[in-house]
Design a protein around this motif. Structure first.
Motif, short mmCIF file in Angstrom:
data_model
loop_
_atom_site.label_atom_id
_atom_site.label_comp_id
_atom_site.label_asym_id
_atom_site.label_seq_id
_atom_site.Cartn_x
_atom_site.Cartn_y
_atom_site.Cartn_z
N ARG A 100 -17.02 -14.13 -33.83
CA ARG A 100 -17.11 -15.21 -32.84
C ARG A 100 -16.66 -14.72 -31.46
NH1 ARG A 100 -18.29 -20.08 -31.38
NH2 ARG A 100 -16.81 -21.55 -30.48
N ILE B 122 -19.32 -14.93 -28.37
CA ILE B 122 -19.12 -16.19 -27.64
C ILE B 122 -19.91 -16.21 -26.33
CG2 ILE B 122 -16.98 -15.51 -26.46
CD1 ILE B 122 -17.85 -19.00 -27.90
N GLY B 123 -20.06 -15.07 -25.69
CA GLY B 123 -20.82 -15.01 -24.43
C GLY B 123 -22.26 -15.41 -24.63
N GLU B 124 -22.89 -14.86 -25.65
CA GLU B 124 -24.29 -15.21 -25.92
C GLU B 124 -24.40 -16.64 -26.45
OE1 GLU B 124 -26.88 -11.24 -26.49
OE2 GLU B 124 -26.01 -12.04 -28.36
N GLU B 125 -23.41 -17.07 -27.22
CA GLU B 125 -23.45 -18.44 -27.74
C GLU B 125 -23.45 -19.46 -26.59
OE1 GLU B 125 -20.33 -21.31 -29.98
OE2 GLU B 125 -20.64 -19.36 -30.93
N ILE B 126 -22.69 -19.19 -25.56
CA ILE B 126 -22.58 -20.13 -24.44
C ILE B 126 -23.62 -19.85 -23.35
CG2 ILE B 126 -21.07 -20.89 -22.55
CD1 ILE B 126 -18.71 -20.51 -24.51
N LEU B 127 -23.80 -18.58 -23.00
CA LEU B 127 -24.64 -18.22 -21.85
C LEU B 127 -26.06 -17.82 -22.23
CD1 LEU B 127 -21.97 -16.08 -19.96
CD2 LEU B 127 -22.59 -18.48 -19.56
N ILE C 192 -15.19 -14.86 -21.12
CA ILE C 192 -14.75 -16.09 -21.79
C ILE C 192 -13.45 -15.85 -22.56
CG2 ILE C 192 -15.38 -17.82 -23.53
CD1 ILE C 192 -18.35 -17.25 -22.56
N ARG D 215 -9.72 -17.60 -21.95
CA ARG D 215 -8.90 -18.17 -23.03
C ARG D 215 -7.50 -17.57 -23.00
NH1 ARG D 215 -9.69 -19.81 -28.81
NH2 ARG D 215 -7.81 -19.10 -29.88
#
Length: 148
Positions: free
Chosen positions: A41, A45-50, A66, A70
């Motif tokens: 994760r 996370i970068g690809e999941e959001i962006l 990201i 955090r």
């Protein structure tokens, strides 16, 4: 009084759970925060959001932005930072987090085995306390709450 403890260090072993369980068994008023412990994760996370990135470098940079956000938010809200350096994994993120704690003026407990004394000597001198294991971390945290 409850203290928030940021647990910085590798995410591959259960050292965080050891500290949490030992603190709980002593009924210490502590809240624990730290980096994303789900490695996949954290990396994605970068690809999941962006959205999908053009290559691995962009994917890493998107995730790093990201994850750094955090870390910054949680560390700034923490009362104490515990940074664990183990023998088994590369520790670049731990070094970065420990240095950030020093820069922010956060009390720092540095955990490192005796074998890592030399490579961590300068950072150890900046820490408030340097110990060799998680049992000693819990003893230091417990001492904060002693009144006699």
């Amino acid at each position: 009084m409850e203290l928030t403890i940021y647990l910085a260090g590798e995410i591959h072993s259960n050292w965080r759970e050891e500290i949490k369980e030992k603190a709980k068994s002593l009924d210490l008023p502590l809240k624990f925060v730290g980096p994303m412990e789900n490695h996949d994760r954290s990396d994605m996370i970068g690809e999941e959001i962006l959205g999908e990135q053009p290559d691995k470098i962009f994917r890493d940079e998107a995730a790093s932005s990201i994850n750094n956000l955090r870390t910054q938010v949680l560390m700034q809200k923490s009362d104490i930072v515990v940074a664990l350096f183990g023998k088994e994994y590369k520790q670049w993120n731990t070094a970065m987090d420990a240095s950030a704690a020093v820069t922010l003026g956060k009390p720092l407990i540095l955990v490192r085995p005796k074998e890592l004394h030399h490579p961590l000597k300068e950072l150890s001198r900046k820490a408030n306390v340097t110990v060799e294991n998680v049992d000693q971390v819990v003893k230091v945290l417990s001492y904060i709450f002693e009144d006699k």
